[in-house]
Design a protein around this motif. Structure first.
Motif, PDB file in Angstrom:
ATOM      1  N   LEU A 114       0.821  -1.214   0.000  1.00 31.97           N
ATOM      2  CA  LEU A 114       0.000   0.000   0.000  1.00 31.97           C
ATOM      3  C   LEU A 114       0.860   1.271   0.000  1.00 31.97           C
ATOM      4  O   LEU A 114       0.509   2.254  -0.652  1.00 31.97           O
ATOM      5  CB  LEU A 114      -0.930   0.002   1.211  1.00 31.97           C
ATOM      6  CG  LEU A 114      -2.028  -1.050   1.187  1.00 31.97           C
ATOM      7  CD1 LEU A 114      -2.761  -1.063   2.514  1.00 31.97           C
ATOM      8  CD2 LEU A 114      -2.975  -0.815   0.032  1.00 31.97           C
ATOM      9  N   HIS A 115       1.974   1.224   0.706  1.00 28.45           N
ATOM     10  CA  HIS A 115       2.869   2.378   0.763  1.00 28.45           C
ATOM     11  C   HIS A 115       3.443   2.673  -0.622  1.00 28.45           C
ATOM     12  O   HIS A 115       3.531   3.832  -1.036  1.00 28.45           O
ATOM     13  CB  HIS A 115       3.977   2.093   1.767  1.00 28.45           C
ATOM     14  CG  HIS A 115       4.568   3.305   2.376  1.00 28.45           C
ATOM     15  ND1 HIS A 115       5.450   3.252   3.408  1.00 28.45           N
ATOM     16  CD2 HIS A 115       4.428   4.626   2.109  1.00 28.45           C
ATOM     17  CE1 HIS A 115       5.817   4.467   3.742  1.00 28.45           C
ATOM     18  NE2 HIS A 115       5.213   5.318   2.964  1.00 28.45           N
ATOM     19  N   ILE A 116       3.834   1.646  -1.346  1.00 29.47           N
ATOM     20  CA  ILE A 116       4.374   1.819  -2.698  1.00 29.47           C
ATOM     21  C   ILE A 116       3.319   2.402  -3.619  1.00 29.47           C
ATOM     22  O   ILE A 116       3.575   3.349  -4.364  1.00 29.47           O
ATOM     23  CB  ILE A 116       4.907   0.476  -3.242  1.00 29.47           C
ATOM     24  CG1 ILE A 116       6.164   0.073  -2.489  1.00 29.47           C
ATOM     25  CG2 ILE A 116       5.183   0.561  -4.739  1.00 29.47           C
ATOM     26  CD1 ILE A 116       6.626  -1.341  -2.747  1.00 29.47           C
ATOM     27  N   LEU A 117       2.102   1.849  -3.550  1.00 28.51           N
ATOM     28  CA  LEU A 117       1.037   2.343  -4.422  1.00 28.51           C
ATOM     29  C   LEU A 117       0.587   3.748  -4.038  1.00 28.51           C
ATOM     30  O   LEU A 117       0.307   4.573  -4.907  1.00 28.51           O
ATOM     31  CB  LEU A 117      -0.164   1.401  -4.373  1.00 28.51           C
ATOM     32  CG  LEU A 117       0.046   0.019  -4.985  1.00 28.51           C
ATOM     33  CD1 LEU A 117      -1.233  -0.787  -4.873  1.00 28.51           C
ATOM     34  CD2 LEU A 117       0.500   0.109  -6.419  1.00 28.51           C
ATOM     35  N   ALA A 118       0.516   4.029  -2.759  1.00 29.98           N
ATOM     36  CA  ALA A 118       0.000   5.317  -2.296  1.00 29.98           C
ATOM     37  C   ALA A 118       0.898   6.480  -2.694  1.00 29.98           C
ATOM     38  O   ALA A 118       0.415   7.579  -2.960  1.00 29.98           O
ATOM     39  CB  ALA A 118      -0.170   5.288  -0.783  1.00 29.98           C
ATOM     40  N   HIS A 119       2.195   6.247  -2.751  1.00 25.69           N
ATOM     41  CA  HIS A 119       3.126   7.347  -3.007  1.00 25.69           C
ATOM     42  C   HIS A 119       3.975   7.139  -4.251  1.00 25.69           C
ATOM     43  O   HIS A 119       4.925   7.905  -4.470  1.00 25.69           O
ATOM     44  CB  HIS A 119       4.038   7.544  -1.788  1.00 25.69           C
ATOM     45  CG  HIS A 119       3.273   7.880  -0.550  1.00 25.69           C
ATOM     46  ND1 HIS A 119       2.756   9.125  -0.317  1.00 25.69           N
ATOM     47  CD2 HIS A 119       2.919   7.115   0.512  1.00 25.69           C
ATOM     48  CE1 HIS A 119       2.133   9.123   0.844  1.00 25.69           C
ATOM     49  NE2 HIS A 119       2.211   7.917   1.360  1.00 25.69           N
ATOM     50  N   ASN A 120       3.677   6.103  -5.017  1.00 32.54           N
ATOM     51  CA  ASN A 120       4.439   5.806  -6.232  1.00 32.54           C
ATOM     52  C   ASN A 120       5.934   5.728  -5.916  1.00 32.54           C
ATOM     53  O   ASN A 120       6.767   6.381  -6.532  1.00 32.54           O
ATOM     54  CB  ASN A 120       4.168   6.859  -7.314  1.00 32.54           C
ATOM     55  CG  ASN A 120       4.709   6.442  -8.659  1.00 32.54           C
ATOM     56  OD1 ASN A 120       4.847   5.254  -8.940  1.00 32.54           O
ATOM     57  ND2 ASN A 120       5.015   7.408  -9.500  1.00 32.54           N
ATOM     58  N   VAL A 125      13.453   3.302  -1.997  1.00 29.45           N
ATOM     59  CA  VAL A 125      12.948   4.200  -0.957  1.00 29.45           C
ATOM     60  C   VAL A 125      12.277   3.388   0.154  1.00 29.45           C
ATOM     61  O   VAL A 125      12.475   3.639   1.340  1.00 29.45           O
ATOM     62  CB  VAL A 125      11.951   5.217  -1.563  1.00 29.45           C
ATOM     63  CG1 VAL A 125      11.343   6.093  -0.488  1.00 29.45           C
ATOM     64  CG2 VAL A 125      12.649   6.063  -2.622  1.00 29.45           C
ATOM     65  N   VAL A 126      11.513   2.386  -0.246  1.00 27.44           N
ATOM     66  CA  VAL A 126      10.811   1.540   0.723  1.00 27.44           C
ATOM     67  C   VAL A 126      11.820   0.728   1.529  1.00 27.44           C
ATOM     68  O   VAL A 126      11.613   0.460   2.711  1.00 27.44           O
ATOM     69  CB  VAL A 126       9.799   0.627   0.001  1.00 27.44           C
ATOM     70  CG1 VAL A 126       9.125  -0.326   0.953  1.00 27.44           C
ATOM     71  CG2 VAL A 126       8.760   1.481  -0.706  1.00 27.44           C
TER      72      VAL A 126
END
Length: 184
Positions: A114-120, A125-126
């Motif tokens: 969700l973090h990857i999708l939410a902020h592209n 970075v992740v």
């Protein structure tokens, strides 16, 4: 022998001894300086290290702050409320069989997804936030994506879309692929 000549020779010898002592002291000082430099380099290279990081503690701290902390933080980072996040985790685990791996729990995998999708975000970075390797992030992202694709058939309702005018002209090249997707 003339005493003045003897005195002069004695003083010359004393000066030569003093010069030799100064030269020897200079050599000794240079050698000591070089030895100290080498010892300092060796010590800094092999003994003084950065303090080790406790990756597990950092990861748990970040995750607890993310979905056990303030509701606003969870919504800003994952674009879901905490209750919606945990409901999604429960659905993906129970109904679609998303399983925990040896090192990554399902809640963390879903949070990364969700973090990857939410902020592209990029995996790089992740990787910093979740203290995981890029390979682990990639594998878990793809695992969650597969399960989301299965769940989407039951939970997502796609609305038919009709395009008119200039918008229809832009998308006319994709009509074949759109009709294939709609049949599935």
């Amino acid at each position: 022998m003339d005493p003045s000549i003897v005195d002069t020779t004695i003083t010359l010898r004393k000066h030569k001894r003093e010069e030799y002592k100064n030269i020897i002291l200079l050599y000794v000082a240079c050698v000591v300086h070089m030895v100290i430099s080498v010892v300092t380099w060796y010590h800094n290279s092999y003994f003084v290290k950065e303090p080790t990081r406790n990756w597990e503690l950092e990861r748990h701290s970040f995750l607890n702050h993310l979905y056990r902390g303030i509701e606003k933080d969870c919504i800003e980072q994952l674009r879901l409320s905490k209750s919606a996040f945990f409901n999604l985790c429960r659905i993906l685990q129970e109904k679609e069989g998303l399983v925990r791996t040896r090192n990554v729990p399902t809640t963390e995998a879903i949070a990364m997804f969700l973090h990857i999708l939410a902020h592209n975000l990029k995996y790089r970075v992740v990787q910093f936030s979740y203290c995981r390797s890029k390979e682990t992030i990639s594998r878990r992202f793809n695992d969650v994506l597969r399960v989301i694709m299965k769940v989407s058939k039951n939970y997502l309702n796609f609305q038919p879309c009709t395009l008119e005018g200039s918008e229809a002209n832009k998308w006319r090249w994709f009509e074949v692929s759109l009709s294939i997707v709609r049949r599935d």
